[in-house]
Design an enzyme around this catalytic site. Structure first.
Site, PDB file in Angstrom:
ATOM      1  N   CYS A  86      -4.057   8.854   8.473  1.00 59.01           N
ATOM      2  CA  CYS A  86      -3.380   8.716   9.769  1.00 59.01           C
ATOM      3  C   CYS A  86      -3.897   9.596  10.893  1.00 59.01           C
ATOM      4  O   CYS A  86      -4.138   9.102  11.994  1.00 59.01           O
ATOM      5  CB  CYS A  86      -1.887   8.993   9.595  1.00 59.01           C
ATOM      6  SG  CYS A  86      -1.035   7.636   8.817  1.00 59.01           S
ATOM      7  N   PHE A  87      -4.035  10.906  10.639  1.00 57.31           N
ATOM      8  CA  PHE A  87      -4.250  11.817  11.763  1.00 57.31           C
ATOM      9  C   PHE A  87      -5.451  11.431  12.622  1.00 57.31           C
ATOM     10  O   PHE A  87      -5.338  11.214  13.822  1.00 57.31           O
ATOM     11  CB  PHE A  87      -4.395  13.260  11.265  1.00 57.31           C
ATOM     12  CG  PHE A  87      -3.079  13.913  10.943  1.00 57.31           C
ATOM     13  CD1 PHE A  87      -1.882  13.267  11.172  1.00 57.31           C
ATOM     14  CD2 PHE A  87      -3.035  15.192  10.402  1.00 57.31           C
ATOM     15  CE1 PHE A  87      -0.665  13.859  10.885  1.00 57.31           C
ATOM     16  CE2 PHE A  87      -1.830  15.799  10.110  1.00 57.31           C
ATOM     17  CZ  PHE A  87      -0.643  15.131  10.348  1.00 57.31           C
TER      18      PHE A  87
ATOM     19  N   VAL B 172      -9.446  23.773   5.365  1.00 55.37           N
ATOM     20  CA  VAL B 172     -10.817  23.316   5.539  1.00 55.37           C
ATOM     21  C   VAL B 172     -10.868  22.073   6.457  1.00 55.37           C
ATOM     22  O   VAL B 172     -11.924  21.542   6.765  1.00 55.37           O
ATOM     23  CB  VAL B 172     -11.443  23.073   4.144  1.00 55.37           C
ATOM     24  CG1 VAL B 172     -10.663  22.007   3.393  1.00 55.37           C
ATOM     25  CG2 VAL B 172     -12.895  22.725   4.218  1.00 55.37           C
TER      26      VAL B 172
ATOM     27  N   GLU C 136       6.394   4.361  10.478  1.00 57.38           N
ATOM     28  CA  GLU C 136       6.695   5.131   9.270  1.00 57.38           C
ATOM     29  C   GLU C 136       6.274   6.579   9.475  1.00 57.38           C
ATOM     30  O   GLU C 136       5.168   6.842   9.922  1.00 57.38           O
ATOM     31  CB  GLU C 136       5.917   4.515   8.090  1.00 57.38           C
ATOM     32  CG  GLU C 136       6.336   5.055   6.772  1.00 57.38           C
ATOM     33  CD  GLU C 136       7.845   5.108   6.654  1.00 57.38           C
ATOM     34  OE1 GLU C 136       8.451   4.037   6.482  1.00 57.38           O
ATOM     35  OE2 GLU C 136       8.439   6.207   6.744  1.00 57.38           O
TER      36      GLU C 136
ATOM     37  N   ASP D 286       1.237  -8.914  -1.591  1.00 61.96           N
ATOM     38  CA  ASP D 286      -0.100  -8.443  -1.219  1.00 61.96           C
ATOM     39  C   ASP D 286      -1.104  -9.515  -1.608  1.00 61.96           C
ATOM     40  O   ASP D 286      -0.893 -10.253  -2.569  1.00 61.96           O
ATOM     41  CB  ASP D 286      -0.414  -7.129  -1.950  1.00 61.96           C
ATOM     42  CG  ASP D 286      -1.469  -6.298  -1.229  1.00 61.96           C
ATOM     43  OD1 ASP D 286      -1.125  -5.214  -0.720  1.00 61.96           O
ATOM     44  OD2 ASP D 286      -2.644  -6.729  -1.174  1.00 61.96           O
TER      45      ASP D 286
ATOM     46  N   PHE E 132      -6.972  14.285  -0.269  1.00 64.46           N
ATOM     47  CA  PHE E 132      -6.907  14.931   1.059  1.00 64.46           C
ATOM     48  C   PHE E 132      -5.801  15.973   1.145  1.00 64.46           C
ATOM     49  O   PHE E 132      -5.766  16.769   2.073  1.00 64.46           O
ATOM     50  CB  PHE E 132      -6.790  13.875   2.167  1.00 64.46           C
ATOM     51  CG  PHE E 132      -5.411  13.307   2.378  1.00 64.46           C
ATOM     52  CD1 PHE E 132      -4.941  12.252   1.609  1.00 64.46           C
ATOM     53  CD2 PHE E 132      -4.572  13.830   3.355  1.00 64.46           C
ATOM     54  CE1 PHE E 132      -3.673  11.726   1.807  1.00 64.46           C
ATOM     55  CE2 PHE E 132      -3.300  13.304   3.572  1.00 64.46           C
ATOM     56  CZ  PHE E 132      -2.847  12.258   2.784  1.00 64.46           C
TER      57      PHE E 132
ATOM     58  N   ARG F 187      -3.638  -5.119  -7.292  1.00 65.98           N
ATOM     59  CA  ARG F 187      -2.646  -4.160  -6.810  1.00 65.98           C
ATOM     60  C   ARG F 187      -1.228  -4.589  -7.224  1.00 65.98           C
ATOM     61  O   ARG F 187      -0.432  -3.776  -7.679  1.00 65.98           O
ATOM     62  CB  ARG F 187      -2.736  -4.053  -5.282  1.00 65.98           C
ATOM     63  CG  ARG F 187      -2.445  -2.645  -4.812  1.00 65.98           C
ATOM     64  CD  ARG F 187      -2.899  -2.384  -3.403  1.00 65.98           C
ATOM     65  NE  ARG F 187      -2.985  -0.934  -3.217  1.00 65.98           N
ATOM     66  CZ  ARG F 187      -3.247  -0.338  -2.078  1.00 65.98           C
ATOM     67  NH1 ARG F 187      -3.487  -1.055  -1.016  1.00 65.98           N
ATOM     68  NH2 ARG F 187      -3.280   0.972  -1.998  1.00 65.98           N
TER      69      ARG F 187
ATOM     70  N   GLY G  55       0.805  -1.216   0.000  1.00 66.36           N
ATOM     71  CA  GLY G  55       0.000   0.000   0.000  1.00 66.36           C
ATOM     72  C   GLY G  55       0.834   1.260   0.000  1.00 66.36           C
ATOM     73  O   GLY G  55       1.977   1.261  -0.471  1.00 66.36           O
TER      74      GLY G  55
END
Ligand code: UDX
Ligand code: ADP
Length: 472
Positions: free
Chosen positions: A276-277, A270, A161, A36, A338, A41, A13
């Site tokens: 992650c966050f 915005v 990471e 994977d 994002f 993928r 990924g």
């Protein structure tokens, strides 16, 4: 411990792919196989069009693919061959059951760990690379130890990471630091050194930090929580700026010039997105609750609450400015990823915004340079967003240029800070000509020169700024 000669990465990924491609690029003496369970993928990694967009990634992959870098669906074979295995699978937030909406779903980590335990025929260093809650390494160790024998021994390391999407290759080639956590036993420390030697091929010794396992796991959650906290702080200030006439860019600049604060991650927006966050903060909140620290949980939770508030506030402002209704109006959304320089849409603010626009019965036209139609439809058809693909098709038009999206629109909304949306790159006069009048522009990224666009005739609205503030 002899030097690592063969690495397997489970999970091809956004994390495993670039990280292990860079290891292959920098360590020609190590064979790197990225595996994977998703054949499509892997096929994409072996083709001309890689499955993820990341500046510089293609060069790195093309330089080493077929030499010491391989992509395969043969998970068991790669596990057996490797001395060191990165577990780099997805760890989404749990959707149901205990800890739903907060805790990480560790089913994929568990299944990958069980696979290693089942098929390994020699000793391995197993490296936890996915973002996981504290003490996941302990669970992995329990599974692996239950399967160790006199001949097969498993060491477990945590190596979080820190790469950010869009700058992943640079971040990997020149990391601020590499963090390796290990059990502080002689075997643990030997394994830690073996992985440090892999990174030592290109990272200075001083930048390779070694800690105990739990410090390493917590540091990843802590770093992301603190970064997100800065964004929520500046976004909270942006609301005050809009109410007072202060300019959020000026406030952020003035604060950032304090060397104790530093200038990065103070860009009002915005709202933050990404895989992650939010997930990591919610992990921290869940951990704090489990540890019976409700004040600590509430403190970190507020960072996420502020992020949701910022998105809602932006939408409310758009509706209010468009004379309190957007029903049947056409809203052009520029950007769906994002952040810029990635095709990733996970937790993108665009999804929340568009959901609200559709609920208000607006017509939405979307353009993003790197996100394809199928991904947009999939994200918007998620339960709780627009629910059905038919409804998405009814309300949403997916466009192949900003000009097409803005044609006959009542408002243009800048959601992702792609360079091509800057006012020195996009022909805003052309955009203006094609729009309904009055032509509204909402800048959720502090991207454009508002006075310049106002001169063209746009009614411009920028996060954290008012027209009165002069430079807005
Ligand atoms: C983050 C961390 O930066 C990285 O170290 C970790 O390994 C994974 O999570 P990522 O999510 O890829 O990386 O991107 P990041 O650059 O941190 O941006 C996250 C979100 O915050 C984006 O939506 C971005 O637009 C937003 N952001 C960032 C702001 O709104 N303002 C800022 O000043 C910085
Ligand atoms: P991240 O952003 O953390 O890299 P992604 O969702 O992009 O997360 O990638 C995780 C990858 O891990 C997916 O491609 C998924 O198919 C793969 N994966 C999940 N579980 C396993 C498993 N048990 N064995 C091999 N691959 C797996």
């Amino acid at each position: 411990m002899t030097a690592v000669k063969s690495i397997c990465c489970i999970g091809a990924g956004y994390v495993g792919g670039p990280t292990c491609a860079v290891i292959a690029y920098k360590c020609h003496d190590i064979k790197v196989t990225i595996v994977d369970v998703n054949p499509a993928r892997i096929a994409a990694w072996n083709s001309d069009k890689l499955p993820i967009y990341e500046p510089g990634l293609e060069d790195v992959v093309l330089a080493r693919r077929g030499k010491n870098l391989f992509f395969s669906t043969n998970v068991d074979g790669a596990i057996q061959e490797a001395d060191l295995i990165f577990v780099s699978v997805n760890t989404p937030t749990k959707k149901s059951g205990m800890g739903a909406g907060r805790a990480a779903d560790l089913a994929y980590v568990e299944s990958a760990t069980r696979r290693i335990a089942q098929v390994a025929t020699s000793s391995k260093i197993v490296v936890e690379k996915s973002t996981v809650p504290c003490r996941t390494a302990q669970s992995m160790r329990t599974i692996l130890e239950a399967n160790s024998t006199d001949k097969i021994h498993f060491d477990i390391l945590s190596n979080p990471e820190f790469l950010a999407e869009g700058t992943a290759i640079d971040d990997l080639l020149k990391p601020d630091r590499v963090l390796i956590g290990a059990l502080q036993t002689p075997e643990g420390i030997r394994a830690q050194q073996a992985l440090a030697d892999v990174y030592g091929h290109w990272v200075a010794k001083e930048s390779i930090l070694t800690t105990n396992l739990w410090s390493s796991e917590l540091s990843k959650l802590a770093a992301n929580a603190m970064l997100a906290q800065r964004i929520s702080s500046v976004n909270a200030l942006s609301a005050i700026c809009e109410a007072t006439g202060a300019d959020v860019d000026e406030v952020a600049y003035a604060c950032g010039r304090d060397s104790r604060l530093g200038s990065k991650f103070l860009k009002a927006s915005v709202g933050f997105g990404g895989s992650c966050f939010q997930k990591d903060i919610l992990n921290l909140v869940y951990l704090s609750e489990q540890l019976n620290l409700p004040e600590v949980a509430a403190y970190w939770h507020q960072v996420v609450i502020m992020n949701e508030y910022q998105k809602k506030r932006f939408v409310r402002n758009i509706i209010k400015t468009l004379f309190n209704t957007i029903t049947n109006k056409k809203i052009a959304v520029l950007g769906f990823a994002f952040k810029k320089d990635t095709g990733d849409t996970r937790e993108s603010a665009a999804i929340t915004l568009i959901k609200d626009f559709i609920q208000e019965s607006a017509r939405v036209a979307i353009y993003d340079p790197k996100v394809d139609r199928q991904q947009i439809v999939m994200d918007l058809s998620e339960p709780g967003v627009v629910d059905t693909q038919q409804q998405v098709e009814k309300h949403v038009q997916i466009c192949s240029s900003a000009y097409e999206a803005a044609k006959d629109a009542d408002a243009v909304v800048l959601v992702t800070e792609w360079d091509e949306f800057r006012d020195d790159q996009l022909d805003y006069a052309k955009i203006y000509d094609g729009m309904h009048k009055p032509a509204f522009l909402f800048d959720g990224r502090l991207l454009v020169n508002a006075p310049k666009l106002r001169k063209m005739g746009f009614k411009v609205n920028v996060i954290g700024k008012t027209e009165l503030a002069g430079k807005a």
